[in-house]
Design a protein around this motif. Sequence first.
Motif, PDB file in Angstrom:
ATOM      1  N   TRP A   1       0.582 -12.211  -6.164  1.00  0.00           N
ATOM      2  CA  TRP A   1       0.872 -11.206  -7.184  1.00  0.00           C
ATOM      3  C   TRP A   1       1.172  -9.846  -6.561  1.00  0.00           C
ATOM      4  N   VAL A   2       0.375  -9.419  -5.621  1.00  0.00           N
ATOM      5  CA  VAL A   2       0.562  -8.093  -5.029  1.00  0.00           C
ATOM      6  C   VAL A   2       1.842  -8.034  -4.194  1.00  0.00           C
TER       7      VAL A   2
ATOM      8  N   SER B   1     -13.663  -4.530   7.425  1.00  0.00           N
ATOM      9  CA  SER B   1     -13.174  -3.392   8.200  1.00  0.00           C
ATOM     10  C   SER B   1     -11.918  -3.803   8.976  1.00  0.00           C
ATOM     11  N   PRO B   2     -10.932  -2.893   9.082  1.00  0.00           N
ATOM     12  CA  PRO B   2     -10.950  -1.476   8.692  1.00  0.00           C
ATOM     13  C   PRO B   2     -10.423  -1.208   7.291  1.00  0.00           C
ATOM     14  N   PHE B   3     -10.046  -2.257   6.522  1.00  0.00           N
ATOM     15  CA  PHE B   3      -9.480  -2.043   5.197  1.00  0.00           C
ATOM     16  C   PHE B   3     -10.323  -2.759   4.139  1.00  0.00           C
ATOM     17  N   SER B   4     -11.594  -2.466   4.106  1.00  0.00           N
ATOM     18  CA  SER B   4     -12.504  -3.176   3.206  1.00  0.00           C
ATOM     19  C   SER B   4     -12.248  -2.852   1.743  1.00  0.00           C
ATOM     20  N   TRP B   5     -11.534  -1.756   1.463  1.00  0.00           N
ATOM     21  CA  TRP B   5     -11.205  -1.410   0.087  1.00  0.00           C
ATOM     22  C   TRP B   5     -10.405  -2.524  -0.589  1.00  0.00           C
ATOM     23  N   PHE B   6      -9.594  -3.255   0.187  1.00  0.00           N
ATOM     24  CA  PHE B   6      -8.786  -4.347  -0.359  1.00  0.00           C
ATOM     25  C   PHE B   6      -9.633  -5.616  -0.336  1.00  0.00           C
ATOM     26  N   SER B   7     -10.353  -5.830  -1.431  1.00  0.00           N
ATOM     27  CA  SER B   7     -11.363  -6.890  -1.465  1.00  0.00           C
ATOM     28  C   SER B   7     -10.836  -8.232  -1.947  1.00  0.00           C
TER      29      SER B   7
ATOM     30  N   ALA C   1      -1.072  -7.418   2.917  1.00  0.00           N
ATOM     31  CA  ALA C   1      -0.570  -7.248   1.553  1.00  0.00           C
ATOM     32  C   ALA C   1      -0.839  -5.834   1.054  1.00  0.00           C
ATOM     33  N   GLY C   2      -2.016  -5.290   1.424  1.00  0.00           N
ATOM     34  CA  GLY C   2      -2.321  -3.916   1.055  1.00  0.00           C
ATOM     35  C   GLY C   2      -1.319  -2.945   1.656  1.00  0.00           C
ATOM     36  N   TYR C   3      -0.997  -3.148   2.943  1.00  0.00           N
ATOM     37  CA  TYR C   3       0.003  -2.296   3.585  1.00  0.00           C
ATOM     38  C   TYR C   3       1.342  -2.376   2.868  1.00  0.00           C
ATOM     39  N   LEU C   4       1.805  -3.589   2.604  1.00  0.00           N
ATOM     40  CA  LEU C   4       3.125  -3.769   2.004  1.00  0.00           C
ATOM     41  C   LEU C   4       3.212  -3.088   0.648  1.00  0.00           C
ATOM     42  N   PHE C   5       2.148  -3.208  -0.145  1.00  0.00           N
ATOM     43  CA  PHE C   5       2.163  -2.588  -1.465  1.00  0.00           C
ATOM     44  C   PHE C   5       2.105  -1.068  -1.375  1.00  0.00           C
ATOM     45  N   GLU C   6       1.277  -0.546  -0.500  1.00  0.00           N
ATOM     46  CA  GLU C   6       1.102   0.907  -0.422  1.00  0.00           C
ATOM     47  C   GLU C   6       2.288   1.607   0.233  1.00  0.00           C
ATOM     48  N   VAL C   7       2.949   0.972   1.177  1.00  0.00           N
ATOM     49  CA  VAL C   7       4.038   1.640   1.876  1.00  0.00           C
ATOM     50  C   VAL C   7       5.254   1.839   0.977  1.00  0.00           C
ATOM     51  N   VAL C   8       5.491   0.916   0.051  1.00  0.00           N
ATOM     52  CA  VAL C   8       6.649   1.105  -0.827  1.00  0.00           C
ATOM     53  C   VAL C   8       6.387   2.230  -1.833  1.00  0.00           C
ATOM     54  N   PHE C   9       5.134   2.509  -2.147  1.00  0.00           N
ATOM     55  CA  PHE C   9       4.803   3.685  -2.958  1.00  0.00           C
ATOM     56  C   PHE C   9       5.170   4.959  -2.201  1.00  0.00           C
ATOM     57  N   CYS C  10       4.853   4.992  -0.938  1.00  0.00           N
ATOM     58  CA  CYS C  10       5.202   6.148  -0.109  1.00  0.00           C
ATOM     59  C   CYS C  10       6.712   6.350  -0.080  1.00  0.00           C
ATOM     60  N   ALA C  11       7.460   5.252   0.023  1.00  0.00           N
ATOM     61  CA  ALA C  11       8.921   5.346   0.049  1.00  0.00           C
ATOM     62  C   ALA C  11       9.460   5.888  -1.271  1.00  0.00           C
ATOM     63  N   VAL C  12       8.856   5.502  -2.379  1.00  0.00           N
ATOM     64  CA  VAL C  12       9.268   6.038  -3.677  1.00  0.00           C
ATOM     65  C   VAL C  12       9.046   7.545  -3.725  1.00  0.00           C
ATOM     66  N   SER C  13       7.904   7.997  -3.249  1.00  0.00           N
ATOM     67  CA  SER C  13       7.612   9.426  -3.250  1.00  0.00           C
ATOM     68  C   SER C  13       8.627  10.193  -2.407  1.00  0.00           C
ATOM     69  N   LEU C  14       8.997   9.626  -1.267  1.00  0.00           N
ATOM     70  CA  LEU C  14      10.009  10.258  -0.419  1.00  0.00           C
ATOM     71  C   LEU C  14      11.364  10.328  -1.117  1.00  0.00           C
TER      72      LEU C  14
ATOM     73  N   LEU D   1      -4.160  -4.605  -7.879  1.00  0.00           N
ATOM     74  CA  LEU D   1      -4.409  -5.154  -6.540  1.00  0.00           C
ATOM     75  C   LEU D   1      -5.083  -6.525  -6.562  1.00  0.00           C
ATOM     76  N   SER D   2      -5.096  -7.165  -7.723  1.00  0.00           N
ATOM     77  CA  SER D   2      -5.590  -8.535  -7.828  1.00  0.00           C
ATOM     78  C   SER D   2      -5.231  -9.053  -9.211  1.00  0.00           C
ATOM     79  N   VAL D   3      -5.403 -10.346  -9.417  1.00  0.00           N
ATOM     80  CA  VAL D   3      -5.097 -10.921 -10.723  1.00  0.00           C
ATOM     81  C   VAL D   3      -6.280 -10.837 -11.672  1.00  0.00           C
ATOM     82  N   ASP D   4      -7.429 -10.385 -11.202  1.00  0.00           N
ATOM     83  CA  ASP D   4      -8.622 -10.397 -12.047  1.00  0.00           C
ATOM     84  C   ASP D   4      -9.400  -9.086 -12.043  1.00  0.00           C
TER      85      ASP D   4
END
Length: 469
Positions: free
Chosen positions: A14-15, A95-101, A107-120, A234-237
Amino acid sequence: MTIKELGFAASTIWVVLAAILVMFMQAGFAFLEAGLTRMKNVGHIAAKNVLVLAIASLVYYVVGFGIAFGDGGNGLWGGSGFLPTVDELLTIGESPFSWFSAIPGAAGYLFEVVFCAVSLAIVWGAMAERTRLWVYFAFGAAYTLIYSLVSHWIWSPDGWLFSKGMQDFAGSTVVHYQGALAGLAGALLLGPRIGKFAADGKPNAIPGHNMAFTTLGVIILWFGWFGFNPGSTLSVDFPQVGFFAYVALNTNLAAAAGVIGAVFTSWLVIKKPDLSMMLNGAIAALVAITAACAFVAPWAAILIGFIAGVIVVFGVLFVERIGIDDPVGALSAHGMAGIWGTLSLGFFTVPALAGKLETGGGGLFYGGGLHQLGIQALGLTAVGVFTFAASFGILWLFKVTIGIRTEPEVETAGLDVSEHGMWGYPEFYIPVPGGYGTDTHGHLGVSHTAPRSSPASTSVAATALDPAG
């Protein structure tokens, strides 16, 4: 495969799909910005959108992802996950990306980097048609770091604004408001395009060359927003199975209301249902609901979108009236609408939804008082001061050292040929075998009857390719 592993797999699929939808928004920005600018700069606009994604992808991988979401940092920046290794990108909830549970770090990188590209992409919209190409490289890298810091403040569990309960589900502040702030800094330092304002300060219309392109761009962006907002679960549930569908519903309702709000406001204010205002109404509403999509009821999503459509019409007129040249309306559609969307949570957040999402509290209209509104205002103020000051300072340094604006003759000739050695619409500017001018169409002094190999044709081509000629 266990049930838990199956859940991880579903969430990862999904992400990643949501990230692809957000990445496709670069095509939307390319069409939107190309359509709202002149045909002599179309190739430059297209190149910019490719560079945005490339620069953000590399810088964010090396350092930005760690600054934004790396464990072990503090309230201002992350402390690990720089140039992440194979193992770090494949682990889930560690660690180091425990926020993505529920998804691996990759997958966390791929999703977050395209947000950065949109902002740019938002930044460059306000600086279109007069910025030198090298600025995209240098400031693109610097802005990625600025963006990553603010991402940490609001989205990381270690961030200082996150800890205060600031609500910004998918980035009205982090993505859109920030992009508009940097774009404002650039527009002020660049100054208006040649001919935009008369000697007495009266604005002159510089219409975009292709409103069909602009419409297609907005529809692509609307489509991509179904990855932007729902994918931010960031998840289906999270916070419950299928909640992302509710987020998608609110997103669509707001966008529709934004179109209607902009149409009626345009009809009342400028006496015509202006298409560009209608399209900016959709974008402004999508920007506004980006923060609120998971926190509000559907009726509030409609109201948020409608008000954003009204705001963008007055915003575009106001920005022009004070002498700022914003070719695509980014300052209004992303900046002013981003402010409204962020503040709207202080009024409309449903307490039960805030509880499910474990972020902040209920809004004023639900008996929550002014507390959440104050947190939202604090976040806007902090991000506004930091992002604008950092962006202005960096671009000012570039301006006084190397220069950020193209020369007048280059701007007049168009950035396609001066920056890239090619035309986005070559048949309109140089002789092309089988193109315009071959039979009955003549362009830029090409004789209707002159053969393609004639001296007249050769001289026109040489003039077109040499801006100083």
